[in-house]
Write a protein that holds these residues in place. Structure first.
Motif, mmCIF file in Angstrom:
data_model
loop_
_atom_site.group_PDB
_atom_site.id
_atom_site.type_symbol
_atom_site.label_atom_id
_atom_site.label_comp_id
_atom_site.label_asym_id
_atom_site.label_seq_id
_atom_site.Cartn_x
_atom_site.Cartn_y
_atom_site.Cartn_z
ATOM 1 N N ASP A 17 0.843 -1.195 0.000
ATOM 2 C CA ASP A 17 0.000 0.000 0.000
ATOM 3 C C ASP A 17 0.882 1.250 0.000
ATOM 4 O O ASP A 17 2.114 1.165 -0.125
ATOM 5 C CB ASP A 17 -0.971 -0.014 1.184
ATOM 6 C CG ASP A 17 -0.264 -0.006 2.542
ATOM 7 O OD1 ASP A 17 0.924 0.400 2.611
ATOM 8 O OD2 ASP A 17 -0.903 -0.400 3.542
ATOM 9 N N SER A 23 0.005 -5.686 1.146
ATOM 10 C CA SER A 23 -1.426 -5.725 0.909
ATOM 11 C C SER A 23 -1.904 -7.178 0.851
ATOM 12 O O SER A 23 -1.141 -8.081 0.493
ATOM 13 C CB SER A 23 -1.761 -5.026 -0.413
ATOM 14 O OG SER A 23 -3.072 -5.305 -0.821
ATOM 15 N N ARG A 24 -3.177 -7.378 1.165
ATOM 16 C CA ARG A 24 -3.785 -8.699 1.050
ATOM 17 C C ARG A 24 -4.544 -8.857 -0.269
ATOM 18 O O ARG A 24 -5.290 -9.818 -0.436
ATOM 19 C CB ARG A 24 -4.742 -8.935 2.218
ATOM 20 C CG ARG A 24 -4.029 -9.151 3.543
ATOM 21 C CD ARG A 24 -4.983 -9.049 4.720
ATOM 22 N NE ARG A 24 -4.351 -9.504 5.943
ATOM 23 C CZ ARG A 24 -3.433 -8.825 6.629
ATOM 24 N NH1 ARG A 24 -3.036 -7.637 6.182
ATOM 25 N NH2 ARG A 24 -2.903 -9.316 7.732
ATOM 26 N N HIS A 25 -4.341 -7.947 -1.194
ATOM 27 C CA HIS A 25 -5.171 -7.915 -2.394
ATOM 28 C C HIS A 25 -4.387 -8.176 -3.670
ATOM 29 O O HIS A 25 -4.762 -7.710 -4.749
ATOM 30 C CB HIS A 25 -5.891 -6.566 -2.481
ATOM 31 C CG HIS A 25 -6.739 -6.274 -1.281
ATOM 32 N ND1 HIS A 25 -7.837 -7.027 -0.947
ATOM 33 C CD2 HIS A 25 -6.614 -5.321 -0.312
ATOM 34 C CE1 HIS A 25 -8.384 -6.544 0.155
ATOM 35 N NE2 HIS A 25 -7.653 -5.526 0.564
ATOM 36 N N SER A 47 0.084 -11.336 -0.543
ATOM 37 C CA SER A 47 0.717 -10.052 -0.877
ATOM 38 C C SER A 47 1.648 -10.158 -2.079
ATOM 39 O O SER A 47 2.359 -9.198 -2.388
ATOM 40 C CB SER A 47 1.519 -9.549 0.321
ATOM 41 O OG SER A 47 2.552 -10.470 0.644
ATOM 42 N N ARG A 80 -6.197 0.469 -7.264
ATOM 43 C CA ARG A 80 -6.578 0.168 -5.889
ATOM 44 C C ARG A 80 -5.690 0.899 -4.882
ATOM 45 O O ARG A 80 -5.669 0.563 -3.704
ATOM 46 C CB ARG A 80 -6.494 -1.341 -5.648
ATOM 47 C CG ARG A 80 -7.547 -2.145 -6.395
ATOM 48 C CD ARG A 80 -7.349 -3.642 -6.174
ATOM 49 N NE ARG A 80 -8.482 -4.395 -6.699
ATOM 50 C CZ ARG A 80 -9.526 -4.770 -5.976
ATOM 51 N NH1 ARG A 80 -9.577 -4.461 -4.686
ATOM 52 N NH2 ARG A 80 -10.516 -5.442 -6.517
ATOM 53 N N LEU A 82 -2.487 0.749 -4.762
ATOM 54 C CA LEU A 82 -1.441 -0.192 -4.370
ATOM 55 C C LEU A 82 -0.262 -0.072 -5.326
ATOM 56 O O LEU A 82 -0.398 0.430 -6.434
ATOM 57 C CB LEU A 82 -1.981 -1.626 -4.388
ATOM 58 C CG LEU A 82 -3.161 -1.921 -3.466
ATOM 59 C CD1 LEU A 82 -3.701 -3.324 -3.718
ATOM 60 C CD2 LEU A 82 -2.756 -1.754 -1.997
#
Length: 360
Positions: A17, A23-25, A47, A80, A82
């Motif tokens: 991020d 990040s978990r996305h 991540s 996002r 990120l």
């Protein structure tokens, strides 16, 4: 040499991020990215994202694919808020590291290897070079083993972790070495010998499947290639391609010799790799024809000179000499990370320096 050997590159990245935290996305970023130039997929943890180029013979094609795929992942991440981080380890401290990516295989690995599964979350670069058969791959593997320390030093790009320096240019390599199947491969007498060692690792339970043969060089399970897994993810696409063309040159040199492979014990090679992981391009590096380590940049220049005929025939010589000279001026990825960190003392500055720019 009748034709250029094919090349392909796989690169792993952290998705972070704006604060540089994991990040978990990553899966959502991969799903949203355009992968028409290659393949994009998730990795061990939530991540991480991975790219894989198509099969290339031309250096410019390989470089173009890496730039495009990196840019597509970065663009999907930017939507996002990120960022895509090409670093072997994460510079910023993590309060709550992301869990593993939900898949039956990764869950099985977590159950089998316990707490180690989180400690080995790193990002590397894998180079595939085309070979006609397993016997040829074994011949090349045996001859290029002594060059592994220099190949590691070229892309060392993980000197920081959790907001602090580690004392190593490639901390990723030290962390990755915790896997029971990681490290330099032994010398193999034949493909049958290779298979017997893999089978022994499977029967011992040190690996749960053949994809967990994590040697620094291995025969690919799914492609007619020899896979070099020694390196950190490169800070830039150009440095990843430099690694690839050096590997192709070493492979050609190995194919052109009928001499027996160098007599280098795995224990000594493992010690040499420790030195390369500690020093990277900034210090001393073991070199096959020298009794003691020499300055890493000298070693890289000597390798370039040694490979000059095949690099010229592959149209890679000018590119290689230019990149080697640039690294002599700027230092490797690890050196640039440390220089940025030393100037401000803030690992987020390192993230800012490394993060891949979205495609325009």
């Amino acid at each position: 040499m009748s034709s250029k050997l094919t090349l392909g590159v796989e690169e792993e990245f952290f998705v972070v991020d704006r604060r540089g935290r994991l990040s978990r996305h990553a899966a959502a970023v991969v799903d949203a990215a355009d992968d028409q130039d290659g393949e994009l997929q998730t990795e061990l943890t939530r991540s991480q994202a991975e790219l894989a180029t198509g099969v290339c013979r031309d250096r410019d094609d390989l470089l173009g694919q890496l730039r495009s795929l990196r840019g597509e992942l970065a663009t999907a991440g930017a939507r996002r808020d990120l960022r895509l981080l090409p670093s072997g380890t994460t510079p910023v401290d993590e309060d709550d590291p992301p869990s593993i990516t939900p898949s039956p295989r990764y869950q099985r690995m977590a159950d089998h290897f316990g707490a180690m599964i989180q400690r080995v979350a790193t990002c590397g670069c894998h180079v595939h070079v085309g070979i006609p058969d397993a016997a040829t791959g074994i011949h090349v593997l045996n001859h290029v083993r002594p060059w592994l320390p220099l190949l590691l030093a070229v892309t060392a790009n993980s000197p920081l972790e959790a907001g602090a320096t580690t004392g190593y240019r490639s901390w990723r390599y030290r962390k990755w070495s915790q896997w029971p199947s990681a490290g330099p491969p032994p010398v193999f007498s034949s493909p049958d010998h290779y298979e017997s060692v893999v089978d022994g690792c499977l029967r011992s339970g040190a690996i749960i499947d053949r994809a967990m043969v994590y040697w620094d060089i291995r025969l690919s399970e799914h492609q007619p290639t020899l896979e070099f897994r020694i390196s950190d993810v490169a800070a830039t696409p150009d440095e990843a391609v430099l690694l690839a063309v050096l590997i192709r040159g070493l492979t050609h040199a190995a194919l052109d010799t009928d001499e027996p492979p160098p007599d280098l014990a795995s224990e000594v090679l493992r010690a040499q790799l420790w030195r390369a992981a500690r020093d990277g391009l900034a210090g001393q590096c073991p070199y096959p024809t020298h009794d003691t380590p020499i300055p890493a940049h000298t070693a890289l220049n000597e390798l370039t000179s040694l490979l000059k005929p095949v690099l010229r025939e592959n149209d890679d010589l000018e590119f290689t000499e230019d990149l080697v000279a640039r690294l002599g001026r700027t230092g490797g990825g690890a050196d640039r990370q440390l220089r940025t960190f030393d100037q401000a003392g803030d690992p987020l500055d390192v993230v800012d320096m490394l993060a891949v720019a979205p495609s325009t």
